[in-house]
Design an enzyme around this catalytic site. Structure first.
Site, mmCIF file in Angstrom:
data_model
loop_
_atom_site.group_PDB
_atom_site.id
_atom_site.type_symbol
_atom_site.label_atom_id
_atom_site.label_comp_id
_atom_site.label_asym_id
_atom_site.label_seq_id
_atom_site.Cartn_x
_atom_site.Cartn_y
_atom_site.Cartn_z
ATOM 1 C CG HIS A 27 -2.185 -0.973 1.175
ATOM 2 N ND1 HIS A 27 -3.296 -0.762 0.315
ATOM 3 C CD2 HIS A 27 -2.128 -2.209 1.683
ATOM 4 C CE1 HIS A 27 -3.924 -1.618 0.547
ATOM 5 N NE2 HIS A 27 -3.304 -2.385 1.452
ATOM 6 C CB ALA A 74 12.729 -19.452 11.098
ATOM 7 N NE ARG A 94 21.858 -8.405 11.530
ATOM 8 C CZ ARG A 94 22.895 -9.168 11.911
ATOM 9 N NH1 ARG A 94 23.703 -9.636 11.202
ATOM 10 N NH2 ARG A 94 22.612 -10.020 13.119
ATOM 11 C CE LYS A 97 28.191 -20.464 6.201
ATOM 12 N NZ LYS A 97 27.684 -21.711 6.808
#
Length: 119
Positions: A27, A74, A94, A97
């Protein structure tokens, strides 16, 4: 859940865990004087390349590309592109690895074809 007004492209061998949300719409809420439902939507689309694993509860937002071989931890919320062969996690997601080629296999790893190999 996949909601795809912007279009969703999903590659081969993409694994989605329970409660994954892929949402190719958003939106607009730029004008504080107008309700957001009167301001329209954006729909840029989402691309998930081959061999990606999306962990449980992952949310992928509109306009994102997730590169080949990436893993999303997760609960992560993906708001930016994820480079190939990268593990990301967090809110917003972010880089955690980079998955390096040629890494030795871990001890105790079971492979689906172990029975065929006599393992």
């Amino acid at each position: 859940m996949i909601r795809g007004q912007g279009g969703v492209t999903i590659g081969d061998r993409v694994y989605t865990s329970p409660f994954t949300q892929i949402i190719a719409v958003n939106h607009v809420f730029d004008d504080p004087a107008r309700p957001f439902v009167e301001q329209g939507i954006t729909a840029q689309g989402i691309v998930i390349e081959n061999d990606v694993w999306l962990g449980s509860g992952v949310v992928v937002t509109d306009g994102v590309r997730i590169g080949c071989g990436a893993v999303v931890a997760a609960g992560a919320v993906v708001t930016r592109d994820v480079p190939p062969h990268t593990v990301v996690g967090g809110v917003p997601a972010r880089e955690l690895k980079t998955i390096e080629p040629g890494a030795p296999p871990r001890d105790g790893v079971y492979f689906a074809d172990d029975q065929a190999r006599g393992g």
